[in-house]
Design an enzyme around this catalytic site. Structure first.
Site, PDB file in Angstrom:
ATOM      1  CG  ASP A 195      -1.965   1.277   1.170  1.00 47.70           C
ATOM      2  OD1 ASP A 195      -2.710   1.091   1.927  1.00 47.70           O
ATOM      3  OD2 ASP A 195      -1.595   2.012   0.532  1.00 47.70           O
TER       4      ASP A 195
HETATM    5  C1  GLC Z   1      -3.927   4.795  -0.318  1.00 50.94           C
HETATM    6  C2  GLC Z   1      -4.693   3.780   0.494  1.00 50.94           C
HETATM    7  C3  GLC Z   1      -5.048   2.589  -0.355  1.00 50.94           C
HETATM    8  C4  GLC Z   1      -4.931   2.963  -1.838  1.00 50.94           C
HETATM    9  C5  GLC Z   1      -3.742   3.296  -2.261  1.00 50.94           C
HETATM   10  C6  GLC Z   1      -3.463   3.910  -3.772  1.00 50.94           C
HETATM   11  O1  GLC Z   1      -3.073   5.157   0.668  1.00 50.94           O
HETATM   12  O2  GLC Z   1      -4.451   3.339   1.779  1.00 50.94           O
HETATM   13  O3  GLC Z   1      -6.265   2.256   0.060  1.00 50.94           O
HETATM   14  O4  GLC Z   1      -5.354   1.878  -2.667  1.00 50.94           O
HETATM   15  O5  GLC Z   1      -3.003   4.339  -1.428  1.00 50.94           O
HETATM   16  O6  GLC Z   1      -4.133   5.083  -4.111  1.00 50.94           O
END
Ligand code: GLC
Length: 709
Positions: free
Chosen positions: A261
């Site tokens: 993430d």
């Molecule tokens: C964010 C979120 C995640 C998301 C990712 C890409 O920080 O935690 O849910 O899919 O980044 O945007």
């Protein structure tokens, strides 16, 4: 000559015609690490990212918006890069691409997995028409603390409902694009509901509560999982070999790939489990995180670790193969551009309106104030969210546009076109000015009914939006009381992303509907329910506490050795509030009423290989057709580990005409009544099981069966 010709042909042919092992064998280390590298664009790929694509140093991009921006990048891959391995194009299509559906927490209130599958399918189809082939959804984190803003993105507190919704959304998305179950795992256990905070989750609670929805997503064939930011009792999820190795690969047999993430790999340094970016990359890759989102650590650091023999090449090859297999499964080698056409907008909006109507929970309806008669006289519509086009889109609405939203005021005006509808904003969502109260009170005085549309802004839930208080923000509570003081009957319409604490409203307002953030058709769906064109059938997927101090408060808790007893001081309770919730999990009213009778089990004795069928008669005892979500909970009376008092194990939506009775069957496989035993393995133990069937987690008929060895 012939050999070089063959080699040229081989290289010229998109990798689809080649097996992936031979492709891997031909990849340079840089190209291998490129497949593990995922970067965010800002709508379109930057010149630097295009260079990386040409050099085969990117496995995917996300936040590239529109086929006009994805296709040229993919064309560079297919025509200019050496091995022509197509890119993944990711985006957070959480509950809609441009057509925004209810937030997942709202949709979970429908207890209708088919509805969730339909909106996910529609969202995937629309996203695919704009060049997206991979969404970072469904978010399947169980959440028991409404202070946590991301409770809005999931399916609430229950692992069974969460599992059903997770599988449905995976099926829906993956009819067109890849889905990602996130955030693996335990993210919703953030202490104090503070986003990104540490968690103190036992392995038993992980396996019984937080992991099941991920397992359901894996069993439904989800292409990828996203490793979470948080630690699990001190071990960060993005560097946790037990989680992404033992559980995910060895126990579950997951064949897809794991993406981190955002910069969660780099954040292993902040967690204090890595002293450098290289160490963070080594820890994550060896734990089983295949793709590095946004930190570029794999691209920058793994080569040196390999040269220093700090990591075996096998870990790199394994991660690369997970991604290549995924791309092959998606058909990218054969059809890299995946040009698709979006369904007609009217079709998408019809789905949005239907599912939104199924997501509205009727919390209170004294003296049947609802449904309203659209001809009965002047209607006052008041509140900061009554005519707001932005907030109903919710905290994460990708390409959703406020202009597409039908507001509650617009929905009411179009439905009650025969009467006067007066509007007053009354107050802002969060500001402290009461200057608008006078106009709001005046509007209420001239009306037969006052509809107060109150709640949160979309950015008050979702990521990095935890709240330490859960009351109506700003001066909305005071506005509500000022309008109620006119004596005009009040209907409270809530637009929010989490359970709220509503003591005054719950005691003084005759009608309350929880509408969450319903998306583009918010106003029409709300009007459909307020005027009775749709009879509300939704149930709460998450507990509403009475006061903040009760949190965490969830229905599937254990009994303790001193269960609450108001007649015994020395039992588990507070001295200042009841231990019960304001509105329990599974609760929701209808414009009709339902009676439950004659619960029977198909057997009084069962073995672990059996399925127990509960049959109960449900009667529509009211005067209008309605849909009831019949719920079945089970309690293991005595076990080697303290049992939970109730666990949802089946539910079913049943539509009945006035006066109609129906025998409703709910089936439970006895093997599903497992818990994590003393040896930390799932076990179903012989003994007495109590079955509850009813309208929510606190009411219903009971029956008992014996599980025999
Ligand atoms: C964010 C979120 C995640 C998301 C990712 C890409 O920080 O935690 O849910 O899919 O980044 O945007």
């Amino acid at each position: 000559m012939l050999r070089s010709l063959l080699l040229t042909l081989l290289l010229a042919t998109p990798a689809a015609a080649q097996n992936l092992d031979s492709l891997l064998a031909r990849m340079t280390l840089e190209e291998k690490l490129g497949q593990l590298n995922l970067l965010s664009a800002n709508g379109r790929a930057s010149p630097e990212q295009m260079q990386l694509v040409r050099a085969g140093k990117l496995g995917g991009l996300f936040n590239v918006i529109g086929a006009e921006n994805t296709t040229p990048v993919q064309r560079i891959v297919v025509t200019e890069s050496r091995l022509k391995i197509p890119l993944l194009f990711g985006l957070d299509v959480i509950h809609g691409y441009r057509t925004i559906f209810p937030i997942p927490l709202g949709e979970a209130s429908s207890f209708d997995p088919d509805a969730a599958e339909a909106t996910a399918r529609a969202a995937g189809q629309e996203a695919a028409a704009f060049g997206i082939n991979w969404t970072y959804a469904p978010m399947v984190d169980i959440a028991r603390d409404p202070r946590w803003g991301r409770i809005a993105e999931g399916s609430g507190e229950d692992p069974f409902l969460g599992s059903m919704m997770a599988a449905a959304r995976v099926r829906g998305f993956q009819q067109t694009i890849f889905a990602t179950a996130k955030h693996f795992a335990g993210y919703g256990g953030a202490e104090a509901g503070r986003d990104y905070n540490e968690t103190e989750i036992s392995e038993r609670t992980m396996r019984e509560i937080y992991l099941p929805p991920f397992k359901a997503a894996v069993d439904a064939g989800v292409a990828s999982l996203m490793s979470a930011f948080n630690d699990i009792a001190g071990v960060p999820a993005s560097g946790n070999a037990w989680l992404t190795g033992t559980v995910l690969r060895h126990e579950w047999g997951f064949k897809g790939f794991v993406v981190s993430d955002w910069t969660s790999i780099a954040e292993l340094i902040q967690h204090g489990v890595a002293g450098s970016q290289a160490e963070a990359g080594r820890r994550a890759l060896m734990a089983g995180v295949d793709m590095d989102m946004q930190s570029s650590i794999y691209a920058d650091s793994i080569a040196a670790l390999l040269r220093a023999n700090r990591i075996p090449m096998a870990f790199v090859d394994s991660a690369v193969m997970h991604i290549l297999r995924a791309k092959q499964r998606l058909g990218l080698f054969r059809d890299p551009y995946r040009v698709r056409t979006a369904p007609p907008n009217a079709e998408l909006r019809a789905i949005a309106r239907r599912v939104a109507g199924e997501s509205i929970v009727l919390l209170k309806n004294e003296r049947s104030l609802l449904p309203l008669d659209p001809r009965a006289g002047t209607i006052a519509v008041i509140g900061p969210l009554a005519d707001n086009k932005e907030e109903p889109l919710g905290p994460w609405h990708t390409q959703g546009q406020a202009a597409d939203v039908v507001t509650v005021l617009q929905g009411i005006r179009s439905r009650a076109s025969g009467v006067q509808v007066v509007y007053a904003q009354g107050a802002g969502v969060e500001d402290t000015s009461t200057a608008g109260f006078t106009a709001a009170v005046a509007a209420a005085r001239q009306a037969k009914v006052a509809i107060l549309v109150l709640g949160e802004r979309g950015d008050m839930s979702g990521e990095a939006a935890s709240r330490s208080a859960l009351d109506l923000p700003g001066v909305q509570e005071q506005l509500l009381e000022a309008v109620a003081a006119t004596g005009t009957p009040v209907v409270l319409v809530l637009i929010n992303g989490r359970p709220l604490i509503l003591p005054w409203a719950s005691d003084h307002v005759p009608a309350i509907v929880e509408t969450w953030f319903l998306g583009v058709e918010a106003g029409n769906a709300t009007a459909d329910v307020l005027f009775g064109d749709v009879n509300p059938s939704a149930k709460l997927p998450v507990t509403f506490p009475r006061v903040l101090g009760q949190i965490p408060l969830y229905y599937n808790h254990r009994n303790t050795g001193r269960p609450p007893d108001v007649n015994n001081k020395y039992t588990s309770k507070y001295i200042d509030v009841p231990v019960t919730p304001r509105y329990p999990f599974g609760f929701g009213l209808s414009y009709t009423t339902f009676g439950y009778s004659n619960l029977k089990l198909n057997t009084a004795r069962a073995r672990v290989s059996d399925t127990v069928t509960a049959t109960i008669t449900v009667t529509n005892t009211g005067s209008r057709e309605g849909t009831e979500v019949v719920q079945l909970y089970v309690r293991d009376e005595v076990a080697s580990v303290a049992p939970r008092l109730r666990e949802l194990k089946a539910f079913r939506r049943v539509t009945l005409k006035p006066g109609e009775s129906r025998a409703v069957d709910l089936r439970v496989a006895v093997r599903d009544l497992w818990f994590i035993g003393l040896d930390m393995k799932p076990v179903v133990e012989p003994g007495t099981f109590r079955v509850f069937v009813g309208p929510n987690s606190v009411e219903g008929q009971e029956a008992v069966f014996e599980l025999v060895p």
